[in-house]
Design a protein around this motif. Structure first.
Motif, PDB file in Angstrom:
ATOM      1  N   ARG A   1       1.309   4.157  -2.850  1.00 45.33           N
ATOM      2  CA  ARG A   1       0.949   5.574  -2.846  1.00 45.33           C
ATOM      3  C   ARG A   1       2.254   6.390  -3.391  1.00 45.33           C
ATOM      4  O   ARG A   1       2.213   7.656  -3.635  1.00 45.33           O
ATOM      5  CB  ARG A   1       0.704   5.700  -1.200  1.00 45.33           C
ATOM      6  CG  ARG A   1      -0.645   5.369  -0.715  1.00 45.33           C
ATOM      7  CD  ARG A   1      -0.694   5.298   0.673  1.00 45.33           C
ATOM      8  NE  ARG A   1      -2.017   4.882   0.936  1.00 45.33           N
ATOM      9  CZ  ARG A   1      -3.096   5.674   1.515  1.00 45.33           C
ATOM     10  NH1 ARG A   1      -2.808   7.013   1.733  1.00 45.33           N
ATOM     11  NH2 ARG A   1      -4.316   4.945   2.007  1.00 45.33           N
TER      12      ARG A   1
ATOM     13  N   ASN B   1       0.794  -1.340  -0.182  1.00 43.84           N
ATOM     14  CA  ASN B   1      -0.106   0.157   0.036  1.00 43.84           C
ATOM     15  C   ASN B   1       0.812   1.271   0.073  1.00 43.84           C
ATOM     16  O   ASN B   1       0.653   2.213  -0.516  1.00 43.84           O
ATOM     17  CB  ASN B   1      -0.990   0.023   1.094  1.00 43.84           C
ATOM     18  CG  ASN B   1      -2.005   1.128   1.129  1.00 43.84           C
ATOM     19  OD1 ASN B   1      -2.246   1.802   0.128  1.00 43.84           O
ATOM     20  ND2 ASN B   1      -2.504   1.419   2.399  1.00 43.84           N
ATOM     21  N   ILE B   2       1.956   1.302   0.695  1.00 47.01           N
ATOM     22  CA  ILE B   2       2.796   2.412   1.000  1.00 47.01           C
ATOM     23  C   ILE B   2       3.626   2.478  -0.399  1.00 47.01           C
ATOM     24  O   ILE B   2       3.715   3.749  -0.959  1.00 47.01           O
ATOM     25  CB  ILE B   2       3.951   2.166   1.955  1.00 47.01           C
ATOM     26  CG1 ILE B   2       3.292   2.400   3.331  1.00 47.01           C
ATOM     27  CG2 ILE B   2       5.133   3.395   1.997  1.00 47.01           C
ATOM     28  CD1 ILE B   2       3.812   1.750   4.580  1.00 47.01           C
TER      29      ILE B   2
END
Length: 77
Positions: free
Chosen positions: A44, A40-41
């Motif tokens: 992003r 997820n990071i």
């Protein structure tokens, strides 16, 4: 290593920033869930900075892991 792990930010050149952390893996750690958070990071970073940012994750042994974020300034070689 300090109780909370290690954190370091370095500028190996005028065109790049590297931020890294080295921490102990908690007992009861669920590797699958942690990896999802890193994915997820990574997504992003890609959405915000394109190819200028990169996330690297390594497990150094059964008790420690490291994460590094690299950011390459836009317009630099």
């Amino acid at each position: 290593m300090a109780k909370g792990g290690q954190f370091e930010a370095v500028y190996p050149s005028n065109a790049e920033l590297r931020i890294s952390t080295h921490n102990k893996i908690k007992t009861g750690f669920k590797a699958a869930g942690f990896h999802k958070g890193l994915e997820n990071i990574e997504k992003r970073l890609k959405l915000s900075y394109g190819d200028h940012a990169k996330l690297e994750f390594t497990k150094s042994d059964d008790k420690h892991f490291s994460v590094m974020v690299k950011y390459h300034w836009a317009g630099s070689q």
